[in-house]
Scaffold this active site. Sequence first.
Site, PDB file in Angstrom:
ATOM      1  N   GLY A   1     100.563  45.785-137.484  1.00 24.26           N
ATOM      2  CA  GLY A   1      99.255  45.445-138.032  1.00 24.26           C
ATOM      3  C   GLY A   1      99.346  44.292-139.016  1.00 24.26           C
TER       4      GLY A   1
ATOM      5  CG  ASP B   1      96.355  46.220-142.112  1.00 29.22           C
ATOM      6  OD1 ASP B   1      97.118  46.153-141.128  1.00 29.22           O
ATOM      7  OD2 ASP B   1      95.769  47.269-142.451  1.00 29.22           O
TER       8      ASP B   1
ATOM      9  CB  THR C   1      85.153  50.772-143.639  1.00 29.47           C
ATOM     10  OG1 THR C   1      85.997  50.602-144.790  1.00 29.47           O
ATOM     11  CG2 THR C   1      85.625  51.992-142.858  1.00 29.47           C
TER      12      THR C   1
ATOM     13  N   GLY D   1      89.117  44.801-142.979  1.00 25.14           N
ATOM     14  CA  GLY D   1      89.683  46.124-142.751  1.00 25.14           C
ATOM     15  C   GLY D   1      88.904  46.920-141.724  1.00 25.14           C
TER      16      GLY D   1
END
EC number: 2.7.1.33
Length: 254
Positions: free
Chosen positions: A103, A105, A11, A9
């Site tokens: 994206g 994700d 972070t 991700g």
Amino acid sequence: MTFLAIDVGNTRLKWAMYDAPKPGAAVLAHGAEFLDHIERLADSAWAGLPAPTRMLGCVVAGDAVRRRVMEQMEWWDVPSHWVVPSAEEAGLVNGYDHPTRLGSDRWVAMIGARHRLLRQGPARPLVVVMVGTAVTVEAIDAEGRFLGGLILPGHGIMLRALESGTAGLHVPTGEVKLFPTNTSDALTSGGTYAIAGAVERMVQHVIQHCGEEPACMMTGGAGWKMAPSMTRPFDLIENLIFEGLLAIAAERFR
């Protein structure tokens, strides 16, 4: 046949080792690492693991981070596979104007949500909310077509933007209140209700477009904070991205 799923991700990197590349597989090990510390993986969390037979991941943090992850996997000598959104995969049709620009994700989480929905019962429209650094709100019709989605700042980004652009708003994190009576609660409540409002608007769009109430699923690291403030029930799923990676792997590696 063991399977390593990786979710990189904005972070953190999250990973899970399964006993097979298919939905419902047993988790053998799992963990997470901040992106600044990826170089620790091979010598720490992954050091005692057997080499996976297959690996599939999704990354939103960019090619440089993906290469750092691949370097940590070199001693396993396992081919690395990364999801790139396509026009159709694992039963989901991509309605994006340019499918590959979606994206990864978002794509993988929607596939995971769609497969979970079909395991639970008949097909129906679906709204998928992923709450993290950013928030995404996706709409899928009963036939499995991704209709489109919203992207908005996560709660932390909203607060930092207000703090940097407004004098006198450097205050502690507050609580979500119906009628906030201090600045901390006003900021926290405002960000929470902004996200909840975007989700509710998408739900209404789906009802108008599809003619029926959608199933609603929420995932992401901050999902548990948002769920109590929603206007309708949401299934809170720990990690739809891993579920999506398992569904994709079942088709790719059979």
